[in-house]
Design a protein around this motif. Sequence first.
Motif, PDB file in Angstrom:
ATOM      1  N   LEU A  81       0.974  -1.245   0.004  1.00 32.22           N
ATOM      2  CA  LEU A  81       0.029   0.007   0.069  1.00 32.22           C
ATOM      3  C   LEU A  81       0.975   1.241   0.126  1.00 32.22           C
ATOM      4  O   LEU A  81       0.601   2.251  -0.777  1.00 32.22           O
ATOM      5  CB  LEU A  81      -0.844   0.184   1.206  1.00 32.22           C
ATOM      6  N   ILE A  82       1.721   1.269   0.957  1.00 32.10           N
ATOM      7  CA  ILE A  82       2.727   2.507   0.972  1.00 32.10           C
ATOM      8  C   ILE A  82       3.567   2.777  -0.363  1.00 32.10           C
ATOM      9  O   ILE A  82       3.568   4.012  -0.439  1.00 32.10           O
ATOM     10  CB  ILE A  82       3.459   2.426   2.379  1.00 32.10           C
ATOM     11  N   LEU A  83       4.135   1.809  -0.610  1.00 35.30           N
ATOM     12  CA  LEU A  83       5.354   1.805  -1.857  1.00 35.30           C
ATOM     13  C   LEU A  83       4.495   1.902  -3.033  1.00 35.30           C
ATOM     14  O   LEU A  83       5.071   2.629  -4.068  1.00 35.30           O
ATOM     15  CB  LEU A  83       6.428   0.926  -1.518  1.00 35.30           C
ATOM     16  N   GLY A  84       3.444   0.901  -3.260  1.00 33.07           N
ATOM     17  CA  GLY A  84       2.777   0.405  -4.444  1.00 33.07           C
ATOM     18  C   GLY A  84       1.825   1.568  -4.736  1.00 33.07           C
ATOM     19  O   GLY A  84       1.478   1.748  -6.015  1.00 33.07           O
ATOM     20  N   GLY A  85       0.970   1.867  -3.973  1.00 31.93           N
ATOM     21  CA  GLY A  85      -0.307   2.629  -4.004  1.00 31.93           C
ATOM     22  C   GLY A  85       0.212   3.894  -4.991  1.00 31.93           C
ATOM     23  O   GLY A  85      -0.327   4.072  -5.990  1.00 31.93           O
ATOM     24  N   PRO A  86       1.054   4.815  -4.498  1.00 34.17           N
ATOM     25  CA  PRO A  86       1.415   5.988  -4.988  1.00 34.17           C
ATOM     26  C   PRO A  86       2.022   5.746  -6.586  1.00 34.17           C
ATOM     27  O   PRO A  86       1.496   6.403  -7.434  1.00 34.17           O
ATOM     28  CB  PRO A  86       2.383   6.526  -4.279  1.00 34.17           C
ATOM     29  N   LEU A  87       2.706   4.897  -6.508  1.00 42.25           N
ATOM     30  CA  LEU A  87       3.303   4.213  -8.110  1.00 42.25           C
ATOM     31  C   LEU A  87       2.241   3.948  -8.923  1.00 42.25           C
ATOM     32  O   LEU A  87       2.087   4.437 -10.272  1.00 42.25           O
ATOM     33  CB  LEU A  87       4.375   3.155  -7.965  1.00 42.25           C
ATOM     34  N   LEU A  88       1.121   3.401  -8.336  1.00 41.20           N
ATOM     35  CA  LEU A  88      -0.129   2.910  -9.192  1.00 41.20           C
ATOM     36  C   LEU A  88      -0.855   3.988  -9.764  1.00 41.20           C
ATOM     37  O   LEU A  88      -1.443   4.344 -10.857  1.00 41.20           O
ATOM     38  CB  LEU A  88      -0.976   1.746  -8.685  1.00 41.20           C
ATOM     39  N   VAL A  89      -0.921   4.954  -8.598  1.00 42.62           N
ATOM     40  CA  VAL A  89      -1.789   6.339  -8.969  1.00 42.62           C
ATOM     41  C   VAL A  89      -1.056   6.992  -9.940  1.00 42.62           C
ATOM     42  O   VAL A  89      -1.684   7.497 -10.947  1.00 42.62           O
ATOM     43  CB  VAL A  89      -1.987   7.101  -7.562  1.00 42.62           C
ATOM     44  N   ILE A  90      -0.001   7.150  -9.710  1.00 36.20           N
ATOM     45  CA  ILE A  90       1.001   8.040 -10.933  1.00 36.20           C
ATOM     46  C   ILE A  90       0.741   7.263 -12.134  1.00 36.20           C
ATOM     47  O   ILE A  90       0.654   7.758 -13.291  1.00 36.20           O
ATOM     48  CB  ILE A  90       2.430   7.952 -10.298  1.00 36.20           C
ATOM     49  N   TYR A  91       1.045   6.034 -12.350  1.00 33.97           N
ATOM     50  CA  TYR A  91       1.003   5.311 -13.644  1.00 33.97           C
ATOM     51  C   TYR A  91      -0.555   5.577 -14.073  1.00 33.97           C
ATOM     52  O   TYR A  91      -0.669   5.704 -15.446  1.00 33.97           O
ATOM     53  CB  TYR A  91       1.230   3.700 -13.445  1.00 33.97           C
ATOM     54  N   ILE A  92      -1.669   5.229 -13.482  1.00 29.72           N
ATOM     55  CA  ILE A  92      -2.866   5.563 -14.169  1.00 29.72           C
ATOM     56  C   ILE A  92      -3.072   7.014 -14.413  1.00 29.72           C
ATOM     57  O   ILE A  92      -3.886   6.915 -15.658  1.00 29.72           O
ATOM     58  CB  ILE A  92      -3.948   5.036 -13.169  1.00 29.72           C
ATOM     59  N   ILE A  93      -2.679   8.025 -14.000  1.00 27.75           N
ATOM     60  CA  ILE A  93      -2.800   9.291 -14.256  1.00 27.75           C
ATOM     61  C   ILE A  93      -2.028   9.389 -15.764  1.00 27.75           C
ATOM     62  O   ILE A  93      -2.584  10.115 -16.348  1.00 27.75           O
ATOM     63  CB  ILE A  93      -2.275  10.417 -13.196  1.00 27.75           C
ATOM     64  N   ARG A  94      -0.943   9.042 -15.569  1.00 27.03           N
ATOM     65  CA  ARG A  94       0.011   9.161 -16.694  1.00 27.03           C
ATOM     66  C   ARG A  94      -0.519   8.498 -18.024  1.00 27.03           C
ATOM     67  O   ARG A  94      -0.587   9.131 -18.969  1.00 27.03           O
ATOM     68  CB  ARG A  94       1.344   8.677 -16.532  1.00 27.03           C
ATOM     69  N   GLN A  95      -1.097   7.127 -17.829  1.00 27.27           N
ATOM     70  CA  GLN A  95      -1.734   6.546 -18.772  1.00 27.27           C
ATOM     71  C   GLN A  95      -3.018   7.278 -19.518  1.00 27.27           C
ATOM     72  O   GLN A  95      -3.043   7.282 -20.835  1.00 27.27           O
ATOM     73  CB  GLN A  95      -2.246   5.235 -18.403  1.00 27.27           C
ATOM     74  N   ASN A  96      -3.679   7.714 -18.595  1.00 28.88           N
ATOM     75  CA  ASN A  96      -4.934   8.184 -19.109  1.00 28.88           C
ATOM     76  C   ASN A  96      -4.723   9.671 -19.748  1.00 28.88           C
ATOM     77  O   ASN A  96      -5.585  10.163 -20.384  1.00 28.88           O
ATOM     78  CB  ASN A  96      -6.053   8.495 -17.939  1.00 28.88           C
ATOM     79  N   ARG A  97      -3.588  10.371 -19.494  1.00 20.57           N
ATOM     80  CA  ARG A  97      -3.599  11.836 -19.973  1.00 20.57           C
ATOM     81  C   ARG A  97      -2.552  11.504 -21.213  1.00 20.57           C
ATOM     82  O   ARG A  97      -2.641  12.546 -21.897  1.00 20.57           O
ATOM     83  CB  ARG A  97      -2.555  12.505 -18.971  1.00 20.57           C
ATOM     84  N   ARG A  98      -2.315  10.402 -21.727  1.00 21.61           N
ATOM     85  CA  ARG A  98      -1.477  10.033 -22.995  1.00 21.61           C
ATOM     86  C   ARG A  98      -2.465  10.180 -24.153  1.00 21.61           C
ATOM     87  O   ARG A  98      -3.663   9.346 -24.192  1.00 21.61           O
ATOM     88  CB  ARG A  98      -0.792   8.702 -22.962  1.00 21.61           C
ATOM     89  N   PRO A  99      -2.368  10.911 -25.302  1.00 18.24           N
ATOM     90  CA  PRO A  99      -3.197  11.046 -26.174  1.00 18.24           C
ATOM     91  C   PRO A  99      -3.228   9.635 -27.135  1.00 18.24           C
ATOM     92  O   PRO A  99      -4.343   9.338 -27.879  1.00 18.24           O
ATOM     93  CB  PRO A  99      -2.427  12.222 -27.367  1.00 18.24           C
TER      94      PRO A  99
END
Length: 141
Positions: A81-99
């Motif tokens: 949760l502590i190490l993987g959670g933020p990485l997952l959130v960052i990944y999801i945000i980056r993926q959804n912002r890609r054209p």
Amino acid sequence: MNENRKSHPMLLIAIVTTLVVCAATGIVLLQMLQPNHDSWFPKCQFYQSTGLHCPGCGATRAVLALLHGDVFLAVRNNALLILGGPLLVIYIIRQNRRPDFDPRSTLRIISIMVTVLVIFSVARNIPSPTSSPFAPVPVAK
């Protein structure tokens, strides 16, 4: 940008506001009613019935430790949760912002997440649920 992916500012504001209010409420409740054996916080049903730690065991105590500034204890209670959670959130945000977002990548990330959850679940119960370095810190009775 794809017509289906147009942003709706009011919906986005409502979602972000709801998430912030829920997080703030959770933080206040967690500070006031700290999790222990006598609290109303729900116990892990999987652990109660099997004696094995699930991937979520220790998450509440990890968040509380993080709120108190004890990063080591937070990671010790639930590293995923502590190490993987933020990485997952960052990944999801980056993926959804890609054209050039490819929906098939969602299936790949879900497969990876399930694999990581299974590996983490096994690792936190080996050599035993009480002596694994990935198991949450036992609650004092």
